[in-house]
Enzyme design. Structure first.
Site, PDB file in Angstrom:
ATOM      1  N   HIS A 368       0.810  -1.213   0.000  1.00  0.00           N
ATOM      2  CA  HIS A 368       0.000   0.000   0.000  1.00  0.00           C
ATOM      3  C   HIS A 368       0.844   1.263   0.000  1.00  0.00           C
ATOM      4  O   HIS A 368       0.461   2.271  -0.598  1.00  0.00           O
ATOM      5  CB  HIS A 368      -0.953  -0.012   1.200  1.00  0.00           C
ATOM      6  CG  HIS A 368      -2.096  -0.963   1.033  1.00  0.00           C
ATOM      7  ND1 HIS A 368      -2.375  -1.970   1.920  1.00  0.00           N
ATOM      8  CD2 HIS A 368      -3.020  -1.093   0.043  1.00  0.00           C
ATOM      9  CE1 HIS A 368      -3.423  -2.650   1.513  1.00  0.00           C
ATOM     10  NE2 HIS A 368      -3.830  -2.155   0.373  1.00  0.00           N
ATOM     11  N   GLU A 610     -12.041  -9.168  -5.640  1.00  0.00           N
ATOM     12  CA  GLU A 610     -10.641  -9.310  -5.240  1.00  0.00           C
ATOM     13  C   GLU A 610     -10.436 -10.469  -4.258  1.00  0.00           C
ATOM     14  O   GLU A 610      -9.307 -10.744  -3.858  1.00  0.00           O
ATOM     15  CB  GLU A 610     -10.111  -8.005  -4.636  1.00  0.00           C
ATOM     16  CG  GLU A 610     -11.015  -7.396  -3.589  1.00  0.00           C
ATOM     17  CD  GLU A 610     -10.644  -5.955  -3.256  1.00  0.00           C
ATOM     18  OE1 GLU A 610      -9.540  -5.516  -3.622  1.00  0.00           O
ATOM     19  OE2 GLU A 610     -11.477  -5.266  -2.632  1.00  0.00           O
ATOM     20  N   ARG A 644       1.541  -9.738  -0.696  1.00  0.00           N
ATOM     21  CA  ARG A 644       2.134  -8.786  -1.636  1.00  0.00           C
ATOM     22  C   ARG A 644       3.126  -7.834  -0.970  1.00  0.00           C
ATOM     23  O   ARG A 644       3.938  -7.214  -1.650  1.00  0.00           O
ATOM     24  CB  ARG A 644       1.027  -7.973  -2.313  1.00  0.00           C
ATOM     25  CG  ARG A 644       0.265  -7.038  -1.393  1.00  0.00           C
ATOM     26  CD  ARG A 644      -0.925  -6.435  -2.116  1.00  0.00           C
ATOM     27  NE  ARG A 644      -1.553  -5.378  -1.342  1.00  0.00           N
ATOM     28  CZ  ARG A 644      -2.592  -4.681  -1.758  1.00  0.00           C
ATOM     29  NH1 ARG A 644      -3.103  -4.932  -2.939  1.00  0.00           N
ATOM     30  NH2 ARG A 644      -3.116  -3.736  -1.011  1.00  0.00           N
ATOM     31  N   CYS A 681      -8.585  -2.571 -11.911  1.00  0.00           N
ATOM     32  CA  CYS A 681      -7.732  -1.604 -11.201  1.00  0.00           C
ATOM     33  C   CYS A 681      -6.465  -2.316 -10.750  1.00  0.00           C
ATOM     34  O   CYS A 681      -6.406  -3.542 -10.704  1.00  0.00           O
ATOM     35  CB  CYS A 681      -8.450  -1.060  -9.976  1.00  0.00           C
ATOM     36  SG  CYS A 681     -10.120  -0.473 -10.275  1.00  0.00           S
TER      37      CYS A 681
END
Length: 753
Positions: A368, A610, A644, A681
């Site tokens: 993020h 997601e 991630r 996105c």
């Protein structure tokens, strides 16, 4: 040694006087070794400096042959001095010549000296040189003498790090701390940043702040800061769910145990009693610890280094009064921020206008904090081991976010090369600007919508600058992250209304509050979770805290009065979650109608796809929604069970492999069959290679970072959908001969209007 602690204090005061004198660097060094020798009643004191070529050069001596200065060199690991440099630990011998590593250098005349004490000159755990004292008599130096020499070495480290010695160094033999450094990292956010380093966790202290004016005052400051640090950790462990038992509790208990370690505090107090300030003592002890643990072979020890670094940095923030964020006034106009790790909110504490680049050790492409950096247009590279310890505050730095290259103290030719690259990039951006109003249409006539990812007011000018078709993802949580308190409904309404005004009729899709994981709001009590990415976040938080979600829905509805409102919910895992969220929206609209408020002209509700589980309820979801958006970052990490934000696994799996692409293909096929719009996105859509695959599978709307709009439009206008479909089909089939990836790269690099 004269007085267990009186000697070092007197020495440090005199060293400060010498370093303030207007004399050459060589004269300072000569006087320093004389002072040390006299203070420690040593017949020899010598200073060796590590050079850029890896050799240790004798820079100054009292007692050895003066003609050996700048003539005697040792390889790292050669002789006793080289051994100290290699191991980064003190070496205390009563009979140096009997040691197997002893190396005889006839030009020095040291063969008559038997006792030997050498300590590394350390800074942030990195060896800059070696400081040595010797005597003719056979003796073992006391523990107090070892500590005194280590403390003095810290002052020497500041002198070396300042660059003063470069003036007396031969070309090609400069001190290693000043050497140009090239490190290869991972490109995380496009762009090139040229500027000067700013450490997110500052470790360096000005030379005048190293030496205490009043030792008793410094001891008290240290004790008070340690007590405050311990109290803050105790409070943390008493908060809500953190207090319950579990692995998370054990981790925090271990962290608190470090803070209560008597040995850690004792070493810092001893350093202060020798004449250092409290800050310098913390830094000195942590530098010694870091030097030992960096050379440890056990993974557990190296992992604990991060805990100890964090603990030392917390203590330094207490001592310096910088507990509440960075001091912006200390930042240069062109700052390159350097961090080991960083929360998204921490990046937003810095003034965007001064940031040119970001170097971060522990972050993946879809972390993020990197999403924020990309949104702000900050060139970013990461996953460069130990880079935060190799860069000094104020060092000239170049960060290439396109290749992942990091250049520290770059030579002139490298600087000139990057200046040319920046000019070329500016010309390329000017070309994109020139064609911003042209549609993204393939050579065979297929139109693609290129939307922007946004979340801050600073993003809004990019809508006009890039010619994007609208905002496909407005991250509403960023307003909550930059605010010191929970934004009121009126503040939210004002922001959303301004965003819609600035969009000037172009569509804006607002995603409701997505916090949790690594997006923590400082004013809300956090819940420590063993796996926050899979925990209480996004729509789960909103449904459990309906007051916050309803307040946001009310603000969005009122801001959109008389206009279209496109709103979507993040991280929908089941259709029932969407139904519950939609029920809250309907209640809020009923409330607004009752009180006579004007409602949006049209309300469009969507969901983020997601979480893999929703793929198995996609038909039911598509019956309920007006549109869907695919959150590629989270979908990929959940599909592969690969965090991630963890650099060890972030790149382990190929998002363009058949497993992931087949999931995307299922989504677009079902959405088209249901007649529902779908946008992708995230990172996959922002990269040309990912965009080629997505367009080839049937997607026609991408929401990307502002910096990606121009390159993607150029790529789209340079290729045909037919060619993209062919490549996508071969990728879906597993690309057995590798030709599809080759064609994919070729098409992605084609970018001409």
């Amino acid at each position: 040694m004269r007085g267990a602690y009186g000697g070092p204090r007197v020495l440090l005061r005199r060293l400060r006087e010498v370093m303030a004198e207007p004399v050459t660097a060589q004269e300072k060094l000569d006087r320093i070794v004389i002072l040390i020798a006299a203070n420690m009643v040593a017949e020899v004191c010598s200073s060796y400096v590590l050079r850029v070529d890896g050799e240790l050069e004798l820079y100054a001596t009292e007692g050895l042959n003066p003609g050996a200065v700048h003539q005697t060199t040792l390889a790292r690991g050669e002789g006793l001095v080289g051994l100290v440099a290699q191991q980064a630990e003190p070496l205390n011998l009563s009979d140096a010549q009997a040691h197997p590593s002893y190396s005889y250098k006839p030009e020095t005349g040291e063969e008559i000296y038997h006792s030997f004490l050498g300590v590394p000159i350390l800074r942030a755990g990195n060896t800059l040189g070696v400081l040595v004292v010797q005597n003719k008599a056979h003796r073992t130096y006391s523990e107090e003498e070892v500590e005194a020499l280590q403390t003095t070495a810290m002052v020497m480290a500041e002198m070396i790090a300042s660059g003063e010695l470069s003036a007396i160094a031969r070309p090609g033999a400069e001190p290693a701390v000043q050497r140009p450094l090239h490190a290869q990292g991972v490109p995380l956010a496009e762009g090139i940043g040229l500027g000067y380093a700013v450490l997110h966790e500052p470790r360096s202290l000005a030379t005048e702040n190293l030496i205490a004016e009043d030792v008793n005052v410094e001891v008290q400051r240290l004790d008070d800061a340690v007590a405050k640090l311990r109290h803050s950790l105790d409070e943390l462990l008493e908060q809500g769910d953190v207090a319950r038992q579990g692995e998370h509790r054990e981790v925090l208990e271990a962290f608190r145990m470090f803070a209560h370690d008597r040995g850690w505090v004792r070493r810092m107090r001893e350093a202060v009693l020798q004449g250092l300030t409290a800050e310098a003592a913390v830094e000195r002890v942590q530098s010694d610890t870091r030097a030992r643990m960096m050379r440890a072979t056990e993974p557990f020890m190296r992992e604990r280094l991060h805990d100890l670094d964090d603990l030392a940095n917390r203590l330094l923030r207490v001592l310096t009064g910088r507990e509440h964020g960075p001091n912006v006034q200390d930042m240069p106009e062109n700052a390159i921020l350097v961090a080991r790790n960083m929360a998204p909110a921490a990046l937003l504490d810095y003034e965007r206008a001064r940031l040119r680049g970001l170097i971060i050790e522990e972050a993946g492409p879809t972390s993020h904090v990197i999403i924020i950096a990309r949104a702000l247009g900050i060139a970013t590279a990461g996953q460069v081991p130990n880079i935060a310890s190799l860069i000094e505050s104020g060092d000239p730095v170049i960060v290439d976010g396109n290749t992942g290259d990091v250049h520290v103290r770059p030579p002139e030719d490298v600087q000139l090369s990057y200046v040319d690259k920046v000019r070329l990039r500016a010309r390329r951006q000017a070309l994109f600007q020139e064609h911003r109003d042209e549609p993204a249409v393939t050579r065979d006539g297929e139109t693609v919508k290129l939307m922007l990812n946004a979340g801050l007011m600073v993003d809004m000018p990019s809508l006009a600058e890039t010619g994007a078709n609208g905002i496909g993802l407005f991250r509403t949580e960023l307003q909550f992250m930059v605010s010191p308190t929970l934004p009121r409904a009126g503040e939210q309404e004002s922001l959303y209304g301004t965003v819609l005004d600035l969009a000037d009729g172009k569509p804006v899709t607002f995603r409701t509050l997505d916090i949790g994981g690594d997006k923590v709001l400082p004013y809300l009590r956090t819940v420590d979770e063993e796996n926050p990415a899979l925990g209480w976040r996004a729509i789960r938080f909103g449904l459990d805290r309906p007051g916050i979600l309803r307040s946001q829905v009310r603000a969005l509805a009122r801001a959109s009065a008389g206009r279209d409102l496109r709103m979507m919910f993040p991280m929908i895992a089941t259709v029932s979650e969407f139904d519950e969220a939609r029920g809250l929206v309907e209640k809020e609209l009923t409330h607004l109608r009752k009180w006579g408020h004007q409602l949006p002209e049209r309300m469009l509700l969507g969901a983020m796809v997601e979480v893999p589980s929703i793929l198995f309820e996609l038909d039911e979801l598509l019956e309920r929604v007006d549109f869907i958006s695919v959150g590629s970052n989270d979908l990929i990490q959940f599909m592969f069970a690969a965090d991630r934000g963890n650099p060890r696994v972030a790149d382990r799996f190929d998002p363009l492999g058949p497993a992931m692409l087949r999931a995307f293909k299922q989504i677009i096929d079902k959405a088209q069959a249901a007649g529902k719009p779908v946008t992708v996105c995230g990172e996959m859509a922002s990269r040309a290679t990912g965009a080629v695959a997505l367009l080839g599978m049937g997607f026609r709307s991408l929401s990307v970072a502002a910096s990606s709009v121009g390159p993607l439009k150029a790529m789209i206008r340079s290729n045909t959908i037919a060619d993209m479909q062919d490549v996508a089909a071969r990728l879906l089939a597993g690309d057995p001969d590798g030709s599809a990836h080759e064609d994919l790269l070729r098409m992605a690099q084609t970018a001409e209007f």
